[in-house]
Design a protein around this motif. Sequence first.
Motif, PDB file in Angstrom:
ATOM      1  N   UNK A  88      55.169 119.691  -7.616  1.00  0.00           N
ATOM      2  CA  UNK A  88      54.715 118.327  -7.384  1.00  0.00           C
ATOM      3  C   UNK A  88      55.883 117.370  -7.181  1.00  0.00           C
ATOM      4  N   UNK A  89      57.018 117.624  -7.812  1.00  0.00           N
ATOM      5  CA  UNK A  89      58.147 116.728  -7.660  1.00  0.00           C
ATOM      6  C   UNK A  89      58.845 116.887  -6.313  1.00  0.00           C
ATOM      7  N   UNK A  90      58.572 117.961  -5.596  1.00  0.00           N
ATOM      8  CA  UNK A  90      59.210 118.193  -4.296  1.00  0.00           C
ATOM      9  C   UNK A  90      58.420 117.611  -3.135  1.00  0.00           C
ATOM     10  N   UNK A  91      57.152 117.320  -3.347  1.00  0.00           N
ATOM     11  CA  UNK A  91      56.333 116.767  -2.272  1.00  0.00           C
ATOM     12  C   UNK A  91      56.109 115.288  -2.520  1.00  0.00           C
ATOM     13  N   UNK A  92      56.138 114.524  -1.445  1.00  0.00           N
ATOM     14  CA  UNK A  92      55.897 113.091  -1.528  1.00  0.00           C
ATOM     15  C   UNK A  92      54.709 112.753  -0.648  1.00  0.00           C
ATOM     16  N   UNK A  93      53.773 112.014  -1.210  1.00  0.00           N
ATOM     17  CA  UNK A  93      52.543 111.704  -0.477  1.00  0.00           C
ATOM     18  C   UNK A  93      52.796 110.765   0.693  1.00  0.00           C
ATOM     19  N   UNK A  94      53.695 109.810   0.539  1.00  0.00           N
ATOM     20  CA  UNK A  94      53.900 108.794   1.573  1.00  0.00           C
ATOM     21  C   UNK A  94      55.242 108.944   2.275  1.00  0.00           C
ATOM     22  N   UNK A  95      55.783 110.130   2.300  1.00  0.00           N
ATOM     23  CA  UNK A  95      57.073 110.317   2.954  1.00  0.00           C
ATOM     24  C   UNK A  95      56.894 110.348   4.468  1.00  0.00           C
ATOM     25  N   UNK A  96      57.900 109.864   5.164  1.00  0.00           N
ATOM     26  CA  UNK A  96      57.871 109.899   6.617  1.00  0.00           C
ATOM     27  C   UNK A  96      59.019 110.775   7.094  1.00  0.00           C
ATOM     28  N   UNK A  97      58.706 111.691   7.960  1.00  0.00           N
ATOM     29  CA  UNK A  97      59.701 112.603   8.493  1.00  0.00           C
ATOM     30  C   UNK A  97      60.339 112.040   9.743  1.00  0.00           C
ATOM     31  N   UNK A  98      61.279 112.776  10.311  1.00  0.00           N
ATOM     32  CA  UNK A  98      61.991 112.287  11.484  1.00  0.00           C
ATOM     33  C   UNK A  98      61.129 112.154  12.734  1.00  0.00           C
ATOM     34  N   UNK A  99      60.052 112.898  12.838  1.00  0.00           N
ATOM     35  CA  UNK A  99      59.227 112.836  14.043  1.00  0.00           C
ATOM     36  C   UNK A  99      57.919 112.102  13.859  1.00  0.00           C
ATOM     37  N   UNK A 100      57.673 111.559  12.666  1.00  0.00           N
ATOM     38  CA  UNK A 100      56.390 110.909  12.401  1.00  0.00           C
ATOM     39  C   UNK A 100      56.171 109.677  13.268  1.00  0.00           C
ATOM     40  N   UNK A 101      57.226 108.924  13.511  1.00  0.00           N
ATOM     41  CA  UNK A 101      57.090 107.734  14.349  1.00  0.00           C
ATOM     42  C   UNK A 101      56.706 108.089  15.776  1.00  0.00           C
ATOM     43  N   UNK A 102      57.312 109.158  16.282  1.00  0.00           N
ATOM     44  CA  UNK A 102      56.970 109.592  17.645  1.00  0.00           C
ATOM     45  C   UNK A 102      55.525 110.068  17.726  1.00  0.00           C
ATOM     46  N   UNK A 103      55.059 110.738  16.690  1.00  0.00           N
ATOM     47  CA  UNK A 103      53.674 111.213  16.698  1.00  0.00           C
ATOM     48  C   UNK A 103      52.721 110.026  16.677  1.00  0.00           C
ATOM     49  N   UNK A 104      53.023 109.015  15.872  1.00  0.00           N
ATOM     50  CA  UNK A 104      52.157 107.826  15.825  1.00  0.00           C
ATOM     51  C   UNK A 104      52.154 107.092  17.165  1.00  0.00           C
ATOM     52  N   UNK A 105      53.329 106.897  17.741  1.00  0.00           N
ATOM     53  CA  UNK A 105      53.414 106.209  19.035  1.00  0.00           C
ATOM     54  C   UNK A 105      52.691 107.021  20.102  1.00  0.00           C
ATOM     55  N   UNK A 106      52.875 108.334  20.077  1.00  0.00           N
ATOM     56  CA  UNK A 106      52.196 109.198  21.041  1.00  0.00           C
ATOM     57  C   UNK A 106      50.691 109.117  20.914  1.00  0.00           C
ATOM     58  N   UNK A 107      50.202 109.047  19.679  1.00  0.00           N
ATOM     59  CA  UNK A 107      48.751 108.940  19.476  1.00  0.00           C
ATOM     60  C   UNK A 107      48.214 107.624  20.021  1.00  0.00           C
TER      61      UNK A 107
END
Length: 87
Positions: free
Chosen positions: A2-21
């Motif tokens: 549980x300490x290794x996963x973050x619910x609201x973390x953003x990865x390096x490609x998340x912005x591109x996926x959102x913009x693409x959507x």
Amino acid sequence: MRDKTQANSTGPGDGLVRIGAIVFFVGAVATLVTVAPLFLGGDPFPPVAYAVCMLMGVGFLIAGAGVFRSVAAQRRQARSAAGPSAT
């Protein structure tokens, strides 16, 4: 675990996926608006309107680039965590 996963973390490609959507959605709406007069018996839109429909493909490519960027970052992170003996 549980300490290794973050619910609201953003990865390096998340912005591109959102913009693409968003771009894909704009292209999808443009496609529906452009094709509707053809089925409803109205006058077709000018060719520029059909060019806006290409945003669906552009959005798909942007989102795909974001996914590949996330995958590459995760692979780099896994390789660095494995240590120097991993190839």
